[in-house]
Design an enzyme around this catalytic site. Structure first.
Site, PDB file in Angstrom:
ATOM      1  N   CYS A   8     -24.478 -43.069 -19.095  1.00 45.46           N
ATOM      2  CA  CYS A   8     -24.192 -43.091 -20.523  1.00 45.46           C
ATOM      3  C   CYS A   8     -22.981 -42.207 -20.847  1.00 45.46           C
ATOM      4  O   CYS A   8     -21.873 -42.525 -20.440  1.00 45.46           O
ATOM      5  CB  CYS A   8     -25.437 -42.691 -21.307  1.00 45.46           C
ATOM      6  N   HIS A  68     -30.162 -46.084 -19.079  1.00 47.42           N
ATOM      7  CA  HIS A  68     -31.048 -44.950 -18.794  1.00 47.42           C
ATOM      8  C   HIS A  68     -32.296 -45.460 -18.069  1.00 47.42           C
ATOM      9  O   HIS A  68     -32.736 -46.578 -18.302  1.00 47.42           O
ATOM     10  CB  HIS A  68     -31.491 -44.261 -20.083  1.00 47.42           C
TER      11      HIS A  68
END
Length: 484
Positions: free
Chosen positions: A333, A430
């Protein structure tokens, strides 16, 4: 109507999150229709709920403990710190704006309606709702407009159990002090207390219980020891990163720079559980170990600010040297965004820095955009061709030549990038390390056999074990009183 109980702490990090999770599982195992609730949470460890919005990762875990689908209503107000004085404000799963600390104090009373609405939503069809407070009710300077502790408890009529952490010392003073400074109306909400994180012979605290009752009149609902199983649960608060042990000389050292605004660091828990992996969190001011085989740049709530801190700590030079030595890097991310050539923020979403050069380890560029991606995702590793499940919570779009070699395929869509030599990669997904097949393939690429555990099952088993430990030490009459 559902029964309701609220656990508030005499301070932060006293163990409320684990106690609520353990109680949810204990009651679920007794056949009770139970659900968790937290009016306000401040955390950059977020999850995507089953109904598609952002909530604190702790409430996602607690819903798992209760064996119910997670919902944005379980954590109607989520504050995600972006700076020392300001946070992004998420209301019922959606971004509502940004607020500095003083501005948020003025905003809180306007959020009580959403909090109460969500509480009723969570209570509907339940036998029991277990509420977690935030911080401490003793912060009487914040009592006006409070939605997290006594402000919520008095408005919703929810009885409170105080939790005191004996391990940090001064637990008697913290309990008695809380009793002393609360108003009469707030004090009447407290039905008793729990002592948490006790070490040694619990009978040595009998005199302490008598003394606390003498000062407050409150009964003790139990003295909880250090819960052995709790260490197998994901941690919510980044304060735990300051207490993690150092390397143990295992086969693979994985280094993780601790970013100032580190987010979703529970991504790394499955690696920490591997018997042949040393997961080393590198604090600010310390170099990335030169014997690390893999460096993971974790998520960040403030990519540009944390990217500047990476340089200030000299980690950019450490990473360049690490790659030259043949080491590998994975960015997740915000960490993925940092690995590129530059990060642009033309709309000022993160602050007043419009553009900052990246670490230059991937041929990609990122531009921040107002629209936020929040979704649970099914995926496949493009590198190892194994199935993944995870979630996305991010701002920005990343493009560039290295995206032609994606790290993963999310719902069939290419995501992330891999460098031509295969040593540097990044993704917005994630949760990829929680995939047992991916984790095994990754470790095998370093010549290591994975431990063979089912990570998700291990967390579920840990919740059962915490419930058993709690049932053995909490007052059985109090527990029975929570039953429908």
């Amino acid at each position: 109507m559902a029964k309701r109980i609220m656990l508030q702490g005499t301070g932060s990090d006293v163990g409320k999150t684990v106690l609520v999770a353990g109680l949810c599982r204990l009651m679920a195992n007794r056949g009770v229709k139970v659900a968790p609730f937290k009016p306000q949470n401040m955390s950059n460890n977020a999850a995507v709920s089953d109904d598609g919005g952002e909530i604190g990762r702790a409430q996602w875990l607690q819903s798992m403990a209760a064996r119910v689908p997670s919902s944005v209503h379980m954590n109607p107000v989520l504050l995600k710190p972006q700076s020392e004085t300001g946070s992004q404000v998420v209301v019922q799963g959606k971004v509502a704006g940004q607020a500095r600390g003083r501005d948020y104090q003025a905003l809180k009373p306007k959020l009580m309606g959403a909090v109460l609405e969500s509480f009723e939503q969570v209570s509907r069809g339940r036998d029991l709702v277990i509420v977690e407070g935030a911080g401490s009710p003793a912060e009487i300077n914040l009592r006006a407009g409070d939605i997290a502790n006594m402000g919520f408890a008095t408005r919703a009529g929810v009885p409170v159990v105080l939790v005191g952490d004996i391990d940090r010392g001064g637990v008697m003073a913290s309990l008695v002090g809380t009793h002393t400074i609360l108003t009469d109306d707030d004090r009447r909400m407290i039905s008793g207390y729990i002592i948490n994180k006790f070490r040694g012979d619990v009978t040595l605290f009998d005199a302490g219980i008598d003394a606390i009752r003498g000062f407050t009149g409150w009964p003790c609902f139990g003295v909880v020891p250090w819960l052995r199983s709790a260490k197998r649960l994901p941690a919510e608060d980044s304060v735990v990163l300051e207490r993690l042990t150092r390397a143990n000389g295992r086969a693979l050292k994985v280094a993780v720079p601790v970013l100032s605004r580190i987010a979703n660091f529970d991504d790394l828990d499955p690696l920490a559980a591997e018997p042949e992996v040393d997961l080393v969190f590198v604090p600010a001011g310390e170099p990335i170990p030169d014997d690390a085989g893999l460096v993971i740049i974790p998520g960040s709530k403030a990519t540009i600010s944390d990217l500047a801190d990476v340089r200030a700590n000299g980690w950019d030079r450490d990473l360049q040297a690490h790659v030259r030595r043949g080491g590998h890097v994975i960015g997740i991310c915000g960490g993925y965004q940092m690995l590129g050539q530059c990060v642009r923020d033309p709309h000022g979403i993160e602050g007043n820095v419009a553009e900052l050069a990246g670490l230059g380890l991937l041929a990609v560029e990122t531009e921040m955009a107002p629209e936020k991606t929040v979704r649970n995702s099914s995926a496949r590793s493009a590198v190892f061709d194994v199935v993944l499940e995870g979630y996305e919570i991010h701002l920005g779009r990343t493009t560039g030549p290295d995206c032609a070699s994606p790290m993963v395929l999310i719902d069939g869509r290419a995501d992330g990038a891999v460098s031509p030599d295969g040593r540097v990669s990044g993704t917005y997904l994630h949760g990829l390390f929680a995939s047992d097949a991916y984790r095994a393939a990754l470790l095998k690429s370093f010549g290591i056999e994975a431990g063979g555990q089912n990570y998700r099952q291990s967390v579920d088993t840990a919740l059962d074990d915490v419930a058993v430990e709690l049932e053995a030490v909490l007052d059985p009459g109090w527990l029975d009183g929570l039953m429908p």
